[in-house]
Write an enzyme that holds these catalytic residues in place. Sequence first.
Site, PDB file in Angstrom:
ATOM      1  N   ASN A  68       0.822  -1.220   0.000  1.00 18.10           N
ATOM      2  CA  ASN A  68       0.000   0.000   0.000  1.00 18.10           C
ATOM      3  C   ASN A  68       0.854   1.267   0.000  1.00 18.10           C
ATOM      4  O   ASN A  68       0.395   2.333  -0.434  1.00 18.10           O
ATOM      5  CB  ASN A  68      -0.898   0.056   1.233  1.00 18.10           C
ATOM      6  CG  ASN A  68      -1.896  -1.074   1.343  1.00 18.10           C
ATOM      7  OD1 ASN A  68      -2.244  -1.494   2.441  1.00 18.10           O
ATOM      8  ND2 ASN A  68      -2.387  -1.584   0.215  1.00 18.10           N
ATOM      9  N   LEU A  69       2.076   1.163   0.494  1.00 20.02           N
ATOM     10  CA  LEU A  69       2.833   2.365   0.833  1.00 20.02           C
ATOM     11  C   LEU A  69       3.337   3.157  -0.364  1.00 20.02           C
ATOM     12  O   LEU A  69       3.779   4.297  -0.206  1.00 20.02           O
ATOM     13  CB  LEU A  69       4.005   2.004   1.748  1.00 20.02           C
ATOM     14  CG  LEU A  69       3.629   1.317   3.077  1.00 20.02           C
ATOM     15  CD1 LEU A  69       4.867   1.121   3.939  1.00 20.02           C
ATOM     16  CD2 LEU A  69       2.568   2.093   3.832  1.00 20.02           C
ATOM     17  N   LYS A  84      -6.455   0.291   8.800  1.00 23.65           N
ATOM     18  CA  LYS A  84      -6.299   1.557   8.085  1.00 23.65           C
ATOM     19  C   LYS A  84      -7.026   2.695   8.795  1.00 23.65           C
ATOM     20  O   LYS A  84      -6.577   3.843   8.746  1.00 23.65           O
ATOM     21  CB  LYS A  84      -6.796   1.410   6.648  1.00 23.65           C
ATOM     22  CG  LYS A  84      -5.887   0.576   5.767  1.00 23.65           C
ATOM     23  CD  LYS A  84      -6.346   0.560   4.321  1.00 23.65           C
ATOM     24  CE  LYS A  84      -5.369  -0.249   3.464  1.00 23.65           C
ATOM     25  NZ  LYS A  84      -5.802  -0.312   2.047  1.00 23.65           N
ATOM     26  N   ASP A 128     -13.030   0.498  -3.994  1.00 21.49           N
ATOM     27  CA  ASP A 128     -12.298  -0.109  -5.113  1.00 21.49           C
ATOM     28  C   ASP A 128     -13.068  -1.219  -5.810  1.00 21.49           C
ATOM     29  O   ASP A 128     -12.478  -2.055  -6.490  1.00 21.49           O
ATOM     30  CB  ASP A 128     -10.953  -0.647  -4.619  1.00 21.49           C
ATOM     31  CG  ASP A 128     -11.115  -1.719  -3.537  1.00 21.49           C
ATOM     32  OD1 ASP A 128     -12.262  -2.042  -3.175  1.00 21.49           O
ATOM     33  OD2 ASP A 128     -10.083  -2.223  -3.052  1.00 21.49           O
ATOM     34  N   CYS A 186      -6.324  -2.575  -9.599  1.00 20.19           N
ATOM     35  CA  CYS A 186      -4.940  -2.250  -9.255  1.00 20.19           C
ATOM     36  C   CYS A 186      -4.146  -3.484  -8.842  1.00 20.19           C
ATOM     37  O   CYS A 186      -2.934  -3.538  -9.025  1.00 20.19           O
ATOM     38  CB  CYS A 186      -4.913  -1.212  -8.144  1.00 20.19           C
ATOM     39  SG  CYS A 186      -5.595   0.393  -8.616  1.00 20.19           S
TER      40      CYS A 186
END
Length: 236
Positions: A68-69, A84, A128, A186
């Site tokens: 994720n970063l 999160k 998403d 993604c």
Amino acid sequence: MKSEDIFARYSRQIFIEEIGLEGQKKIRSSKVLVIGAGGLGSPVIQYLAAAGVGTLGVADFDEVELHNLNRQIIHNESTVGVSKVKSAEAFVNNLNHQIKFTGIDKKIETSNAEKILSQYDIIVDGSDNFTSRYLINDTCVKLGKPLVYGSILGFSGQTAVFNYKGSKNLRDLFPEAPFDEDIPDCDSLGVLGALPGIIGSMMTMMVLKIITELPVHTDQLTLIDTLNWRFQTIDF
């Protein structure tokens, strides 16, 4: 917060003729829900908190993962494995302790969507998947809530404002949701880290314009192709 403190912190916004002190007061009294604290949600959360939105709700049920970063900029290495929502709360509290942060560590579903969304003035969809997007859209229509929408993939993104002052909504653009498994995402095709920053910042600008009652384009989808640096709008 004292008036002089408000001015000191938000002076660069207050100096804008179209915002002013009255506009900043509107921002401070607003209640915004961001659904998703990921790629799109991260810059939205960051800039809404920086702008001084009074009540900021964040809904997400995932934990921070290392991959994720590259794009989810409110999280960091120390919060990998943390929810999160908790990571977002720590970020917001560190940036602007005056924000009333409400963490919703659960999935938005048919059973809870109306109850959760009804508590906010504006909804921001950073989800998403199409199941969530259509549920969020339909709930906003039912409740009469403006919805700021965005999506990203690879080098491309899109954004729009739905259901604002009688404007059209997602189903006017795409009447039926496609199957999520038929749409690339993604996880399979990736996303360049800066892209959600661009789209998320555009979404945040729309939120702030709605709050301060500045003109907002509706019934229009904006397409952003950052590979070829092309921006296109489609009226619907």
